[in-house]
Write a protein that holds these residues in place. Structure first.
Motif, PDB file in Angstrom:
ATOM      1  N   THR A 277     -22.454 -16.592  26.428  1.00  0.00           N
ATOM      2  CA  THR A 277     -22.205 -17.991  26.784  1.00  0.00           C
ATOM      3  C   THR A 277     -23.494 -18.788  26.710  1.00  0.00           C
ATOM      4  O   THR A 277     -23.504 -19.954  26.298  1.00  0.00           O
ATOM      5  N   ARG A 278     -24.597 -18.149  27.091  1.00  0.00           N
ATOM      6  CA  ARG A 278     -25.866 -18.879  27.156  1.00  0.00           C
ATOM      7  C   ARG A 278     -26.342 -19.335  25.786  1.00  0.00           C
ATOM      8  O   ARG A 278     -27.161 -20.248  25.680  1.00  0.00           O
ATOM      9  N   VAL A 279     -25.885 -18.694  24.709  1.00  0.00           N
ATOM     10  CA  VAL A 279     -26.244 -19.171  23.376  1.00  0.00           C
ATOM     11  C   VAL A 279     -25.683 -20.580  23.172  1.00  0.00           C
ATOM     12  O   VAL A 279     -26.375 -21.489  22.691  1.00  0.00           O
ATOM     13  N   PHE A 280     -24.427 -20.782  23.545  1.00  0.00           N
ATOM     14  CA  PHE A 280     -23.807 -22.097  23.377  1.00  0.00           C
ATOM     15  C   PHE A 280     -24.374 -23.111  24.365  1.00  0.00           C
ATOM     16  O   PHE A 280     -24.534 -24.287  24.037  1.00  0.00           O
ATOM     17  N   GLU A 281     -24.680 -22.655  25.588  1.00  0.00           N
ATOM     18  CA  GLU A 281     -25.306 -23.550  26.567  1.00  0.00           C
ATOM     19  C   GLU A 281     -26.643 -24.052  26.043  1.00  0.00           C
ATOM     20  O   GLU A 281     -26.965 -25.239  26.139  1.00  0.00           O
ATOM     21  N   ALA A 282     -27.448 -23.123  25.505  1.00  0.00           N
ATOM     22  CA  ALA A 282     -28.764 -23.500  24.993  1.00  0.00           C
ATOM     23  C   ALA A 282     -28.644 -24.418  23.786  1.00  0.00           C
ATOM     24  O   ALA A 282     -29.379 -25.412  23.661  1.00  0.00           O
ATOM     25  N   ALA A 283     -27.699 -24.124  22.886  1.00  0.00           N
ATOM     26  CA  ALA A 283     -27.477 -24.996  21.733  1.00  0.00           C
ATOM     27  C   ALA A 283     -27.050 -26.386  22.198  1.00  0.00           C
ATOM     28  O   ALA A 283     -27.441 -27.403  21.612  1.00  0.00           O
ATOM     29  N   GLY A 284     -26.253 -26.429  23.268  1.00  0.00           N
ATOM     30  CA  GLY A 284     -25.801 -27.715  23.807  1.00  0.00           C
ATOM     31  C   GLY A 284     -26.919 -28.536  24.409  1.00  0.00           C
ATOM     32  O   GLY A 284     -26.786 -29.750  24.586  1.00  0.00           O
ATOM     33  N   ALA A 285     -28.039 -27.886  24.737  1.00  0.00           N
ATOM     34  CA  ALA A 285     -29.222 -28.594  25.229  1.00  0.00           C
ATOM     35  C   ALA A 285     -30.238 -28.812  24.111  1.00  0.00           C
ATOM     36  O   ALA A 285     -31.372 -29.210  24.369  1.00  0.00           O
ATOM     37  N   ALA A 286     -29.834 -28.522  22.863  1.00  0.00           N
ATOM     38  CA  ALA A 286     -30.687 -28.670  21.679  1.00  0.00           C
ATOM     39  C   ALA A 286     -31.918 -27.770  21.751  1.00  0.00           C
ATOM     40  O   ALA A 286     -33.007 -28.146  21.312  1.00  0.00           O
ATOM     41  N   ALA A 287     -31.743 -26.572  22.309  1.00  0.00           N
ATOM     42  CA  ALA A 287     -32.842 -25.624  22.404  1.00  0.00           C
ATOM     43  C   ALA A 287     -33.034 -24.888  21.086  1.00  0.00           C
ATOM     44  O   ALA A 287     -32.074 -24.669  20.337  1.00  0.00           O
ATOM     45  N   CYS A 288     -34.256 -24.468  20.831  1.00  0.00           N
ATOM     46  CA  CYS A 288     -34.542 -23.568  19.714  1.00  0.00           C
ATOM     47  C   CYS A 288     -34.276 -22.153  20.224  1.00  0.00           C
ATOM     48  O   CYS A 288     -34.978 -21.662  21.113  1.00  0.00           O
ATOM     49  N   ILE A 289     -33.252 -21.514  19.673  1.00  0.00           N
ATOM     50  CA  ILE A 289     -32.820 -20.197  20.156  1.00  0.00           C
ATOM     51  C   ILE A 289     -33.336 -19.100  19.234  1.00  0.00           C
ATOM     52  O   ILE A 289     -33.182 -19.175  18.016  1.00  0.00           O
ATOM     53  N   ILE A 290     -33.913 -18.072  19.855  1.00  0.00           N
ATOM     54  CA  ILE A 290     -34.193 -16.814  19.166  1.00  0.00           C
ATOM     55  C   ILE A 290     -33.221 -15.798  19.734  1.00  0.00           C
ATOM     56  O   ILE A 290     -33.131 -15.632  20.953  1.00  0.00           O
ATOM     57  N   THR A 291     -32.456 -15.141  18.889  1.00  0.00           N
ATOM     58  CA  THR A 291     -31.509 -14.135  19.376  1.00  0.00           C
ATOM     59  C   THR A 291     -31.817 -12.778  18.779  1.00  0.00           C
ATOM     60  O   THR A 291     -32.342 -12.677  17.658  1.00  0.00           O
ATOM     61  N   ASP A 292     -31.512 -11.730  19.547  1.00  0.00           N
ATOM     62  CA  ASP A 292     -31.525 -10.400  18.959  1.00  0.00           C
ATOM     63  C   ASP A 292     -30.400 -10.341  17.925  1.00  0.00           C
ATOM     64  O   ASP A 292     -29.452 -11.111  17.966  1.00  0.00           O
ATOM     65  N   TYR A 293     -30.512  -9.404  16.994  1.00  0.00           N
ATOM     66  CA  TYR A 293     -29.515  -9.322  15.922  1.00  0.00           C
ATOM     67  C   TYR A 293     -28.226  -8.677  16.426  1.00  0.00           C
ATOM     68  O   TYR A 293     -28.238  -7.711  17.168  1.00  0.00           O
ATOM     69  N   TRP A 294     -27.101  -9.238  15.983  1.00  0.00           N
ATOM     70  CA  TRP A 294     -25.790  -8.605  16.149  1.00  0.00           C
ATOM     71  C   TRP A 294     -24.903  -9.096  15.008  1.00  0.00           C
ATOM     72  O   TRP A 294     -25.089 -10.197  14.485  1.00  0.00           O
ATOM     73  N   GLU A 295     -23.975  -8.256  14.625  1.00  0.00           N
ATOM     74  CA  GLU A 295     -23.105  -8.610  13.504  1.00  0.00           C
ATOM     75  C   GLU A 295     -22.255  -9.826  13.860  1.00  0.00           C
ATOM     76  O   GLU A 295     -21.697  -9.915  14.946  1.00  0.00           O
ATOM     77  N   GLY A 296     -22.181 -10.774  12.932  1.00  0.00           N
ATOM     78  CA  GLY A 296     -21.344 -11.947  13.146  1.00  0.00           C
ATOM     79  C   GLY A 296     -22.089 -13.187  13.564  1.00  0.00           C
ATOM     80  O   GLY A 296     -21.468 -14.234  13.806  1.00  0.00           O
TER      81      GLY A 296
END
Length: 368
Positions: A277-296
């Motif tokens: 959920t926090r990926v979408f929350e961060a995107a909604g705040a216009a954050a620059c997101i670094i994520t670990d890799y996962w398929e999809g």
């Protein structure tokens, strides 16, 4: 019953508190979006794990919240109240009397009332059930009208269908635009890289690899970690541990640092198609997101332009070494545009509503 506005009884961990309750913002987004479409949700949650003492929000006007004592007697009382619903939902991970609820909600099934299991941690549930043929939930799976999941894509759908599920459909988490949005930066959260997540057994090793070890390698950079349970965890002096971060502070936490880090739980990363959920929350705040890799990942965001992807801690360190303020801002803005266009809870509620109406229309045939 086709296309009527539904009365929904929802048994979950908590709608009003995110304390030791990572699903809170998912529930809020979905329930608020369903309410906006005219459906009535009563959310039944136990008084457990000090969640009521750590509320993020008062009882909302878009749902009725019923807090019940964490006793078996109270569980049966709220089950009785749920008999006035058109749809009964039992979510995974309520936290107390889960086995009892999973069995007893099925007794509320009638030709007019569907009962749905909503799995907000499908990888963990499936791992548990597959490794234990005697798991009490296993024989219940085929009895539910529908299994919904927080994510997982085809691997989760196929695993549930192999266990006899009538139908399994992922309803991915998303952005609640009423709660998460860009704000002015808050000096309290100023740093190069921030991570927010509770200390959980199947996440801790990945946090060490993707965050703690990276901070130790980059002594000239500032790091912040938020979430419950990290107080006694050894960490380098350039990491500031700030404890539980209330929902009201998530926007500032996400938009102030140069970048924010998403670290999936091990099981979520293994199944893939499970953005936190926090990926979408961060995107909604216009954050620059670094994520670990996962398929999809690219099903949700475009790598390198809308999100940055690291396969290990070394790649996180490399990204941080090369990330300029300008590039971070451009990636955050691109993520913000994408999440508004395709990944809000209104998008998810539209999907769910169509699914439920289709299921309701076909139900008399299924019962024959």
């Amino acid at each position: 019953m086709k296309n009527k506005k539904l009365k929904i009884a929802f048994f979950g961990s908590s709608l009003v508190s995110a304390y030791w309750n990572g699903a809170a913002t998912y529930y809020r987004g979905m329930v608020r979006a369903l309410h906006a479409r005219g459906h009535q949700v009563t959310f039944y949650e136990p008084d457990a794990y000090q969640r009521q003492e750590h509320r993020d929000i008062p009882d909302p006007d878009w749902a009725k919240v019923v807090v019940y004592p964490a006793t078996e007697e109270a569980v049966y009382k709220v089950l009785e109240k749920a008999t006035d619903a058109d749809l009964v939902v039992k979510a995974s991970g309520v936290g107390v009397f889960d086995e009892l609820l999973e069995a007893e909600v099925l007794k509320l099934q009638t030709p007019e009332r569907m009962v749905v299991f909503w799995d907000v941690d499908a990888p963990a549930t499936l791992d548990r059930v597959q490794h234990n043929p005697q798991d009490p939930f296993r024989p219940l799976i085929p009895q539910y009208d529908l299994i919904l999941t927080y994510g997982g894509g085809d691997p989760v759908v196929q695993a549930y269908e192999a266990l006899g599920a009538r139908q399994c459909v992922p309803i991915y988490n998303a952005l609640d635009t009423a709660t998460h949005f860009p704000l002015e930066p808050n000096p309290r959260f100023t740093c190069d890289l921030a991570f927010l997540g509770n200390r959980l057994p199947d996440r801790e090793a990945r946090v060490e690899q993707f965050f703690l070890n990276v901070a130790a390698q980059l002594p000239g950079n500032k790091f912040i970690i938020g979430g419950s349970g990290w107080g006694d965890k050894p960490m380098s002096s350039n990491i500031n541990y700030i404890g539980h971060v209330y929902t009201q502070d998530h926007n500032a936490f996400n938009c102030t640092p140069k970048a924010v880090l998403n670290i999936s739980r091990e099981s979520m990363a293994r199944y893939g198609f499970s953005p936190a959920t926090r990926v979408f929350e961060a995107a909604g705040a216009a954050a620059c997101i670094i994520t670990d890799y996962w398929e999809g990942i690219d099903f949700f965001f475009q790598p390198d332009t809308e999100i940055l992807v690291a396969r290990d801690g070394e790649e996180v360190a490399q990204i941080m070494a090369e990330l300029t303020d300008e590039k971070a801002k451009a990636i955050g803005q691109a993520a913000y545009r994408k999440v508004l266009a395709a990944h809000t809870y209104d998008h998810r509620a539209d999907q769910l509503e169509k699914l439920l109406y289709t299921k309701i229309a076909k139900r008399p045939e299924e019962l024959v």
